[in-house]
Design a protein around this motif. Structure first.
Motif, PDB file in Angstrom:
ATOM      1  N   THR A 243       1.689  -6.189  -4.611  1.00 58.86           N
ATOM      2  CA  THR A 243       2.713  -5.147  -4.542  1.00 58.86           C
ATOM      3  C   THR A 243       2.105  -3.803  -4.174  1.00 58.86           C
ATOM      4  O   THR A 243       0.896  -3.584  -4.336  1.00 58.86           O
ATOM      5  CB  THR A 243       3.451  -5.000  -5.886  1.00 58.86           C
ATOM      6  N   THR A 244       2.960  -2.926  -3.684  1.00 59.13           N
ATOM      7  CA  THR A 244       2.569  -1.553  -3.370  1.00 59.13           C
ATOM      8  C   THR A 244       3.686  -0.619  -3.818  1.00 59.13           C
ATOM      9  O   THR A 244       4.853  -0.842  -3.486  1.00 59.13           O
ATOM     10  CB  THR A 244       2.335  -1.364  -1.859  1.00 59.13           C
ATOM     11  N   ASP A 245       3.334   0.395  -4.592  1.00 57.99           N
ATOM     12  CA  ASP A 245       4.312   1.408  -5.001  1.00 57.99           C
ATOM     13  C   ASP A 245       4.400   2.440  -3.878  1.00 57.99           C
ATOM     14  O   ASP A 245       3.670   3.433  -3.870  1.00 57.99           O
ATOM     15  CB  ASP A 245       3.896   2.064  -6.319  1.00 57.99           C
ATOM     16  N   TYR A 246       5.310   2.206  -2.945  1.00 55.62           N
ATOM     17  CA  TYR A 246       5.365   3.026  -1.738  1.00 55.62           C
ATOM     18  C   TYR A 246       5.695   4.482  -2.049  1.00 55.62           C
ATOM     19  O   TYR A 246       5.154   5.391  -1.418  1.00 55.62           O
ATOM     20  CB  TYR A 246       6.394   2.452  -0.761  1.00 55.62           C
ATOM     21  N   GLN A 247       6.584   4.717  -3.012  1.00 56.62           N
ATOM     22  CA  GLN A 247       6.962   6.084  -3.328  1.00 56.62           C
ATOM     23  C   GLN A 247       5.789   6.851  -3.955  1.00 56.62           C
ATOM     24  O   GLN A 247       5.571   8.032  -3.663  1.00 56.62           O
ATOM     25  CB  GLN A 247       8.191   6.119  -4.250  1.00 56.62           C
TER      26      GLN A 247
END
Length: 282
Positions: A243-247
């Protein structure tokens, strides 16, 4: 008829020029605007896509959380230390060497200068291993100071070329007049040359600062303590294997941009003039 044809050609050329400029402007602004918008999205809104308008805003929360998770307070200090040391070292060496190549006559001057230019063509990846053993022999592995000295050395080719071009544009008559007044070579440099060097310095400061601030490869190669990594490493905190926390990643990118943007804005007025300094005669 010829006049009318010339006007149409001029108008067509003008339209094409503006079209290209507008296209380049859009190409430049869209990614930056996308990062800004993403940094203001909520976690749920971030997965909707970068080109959609946010339905929920979470500006302050994202930046506070990104600052904590990314440990920016530590990495900012590391990058700031390397940037300042690299900029000062580069300015000192490039100024002295550039002045020597531009205004002194001695055997082997041109040969040394061209060897320096050839060195600019060598990719950093091809000398990573020799540099490792060099830093190790100097006792500067796992050291921010060692990385700063490395960046000074690998970046001096361009810096010296730039300062030499600037010094060539300074009239020799100004230097000769100072010498006739009894000034030593050191006084000529400090009292006559350096006060006129600010335009070239500002451009060199911005270029060197950007290179040092964004450098991640060298620290990752020669620093083994994560507490000594620069600010680009902080962005890894928002990504995992799945996963990647884009914000938060976007907020972290914005935080990492702020210091170098401040440097650019501080020297913006003379940055362009510095780039053009000595361009004709250099």
């Amino acid at each position: 008829m010829k006049t009318s044809s010339k006007k149409r050609n001029a108008l067509t050329l003008k339209i094409l020029t503006y079209a290209v400029l507008i296209a380049v402007l859009i190409y430049t602004i869209v990614p930056f605007a996308t990062v800004i918008l993403t940094s203001a999205r909520s976690a749920k809104d971030a997965v909707r896509g970068p080109f959609t308008w946010p339905k929920e805003w979470s500006v302050i929360e994202n930046y506070i959380e990104a600052w904590k998770i990314g440990n920016f307070s530590k990495y900012l200090l590391n990058s700031f230390y390397m940037m300042v040391l690299t900029v000062f070292g580069t300015l000192i060496v490039a100024t002295l060497a550039g002045y020597s190549f531009a205004k002194f006559r001695y055997p082997g001057r041109n040969v040394m200068y061209y060897i320096l230019l050839i060195g600019m063509m060598i990719p950093f990846q091809t000398i990573m291993l020799p540099l490792y053993f060099t830093l190790k022999s100097m006792g500067m592995l796992n050291s921010l100071t060692g990385i700063s000295l490395l960046m000074i050395g690998t970046g001096e080719g361009f810096a010296i070329m730039m300062m030499r071009s600037f010094f060539i544009s300074i009239p020799d008559s100004m230097i000769e007049a100072a010498r006739l007044d009894g000034c030593s070579e050191l006084k000529v440099l400090t009292k006559v040359i350096l006060p006129n060097t600010f335009p070239a310095w500002t451009s060199l400061i911005v270029i060197t600062a950007m290179g040092a601030w964004n450098n991640l490869l060298a620290p990752m190669m020669y620093i083994f303590d994560q507490n000594k990594y620069p600010i680009p490493y902080a962005l890894y905190a928002f990504q995992s294997a799945h996963t990647t926390d884009y914000q938060l990643l976007a907020a972290g990118m914005m935080i990492s941009m702020v210091p170098i943007v401040i440097v650019y804005v501080a020297f913006q007025s003379s940055f362009q003039n510095g780039l053009m300094a000595g361009a004709v005669k250099g």
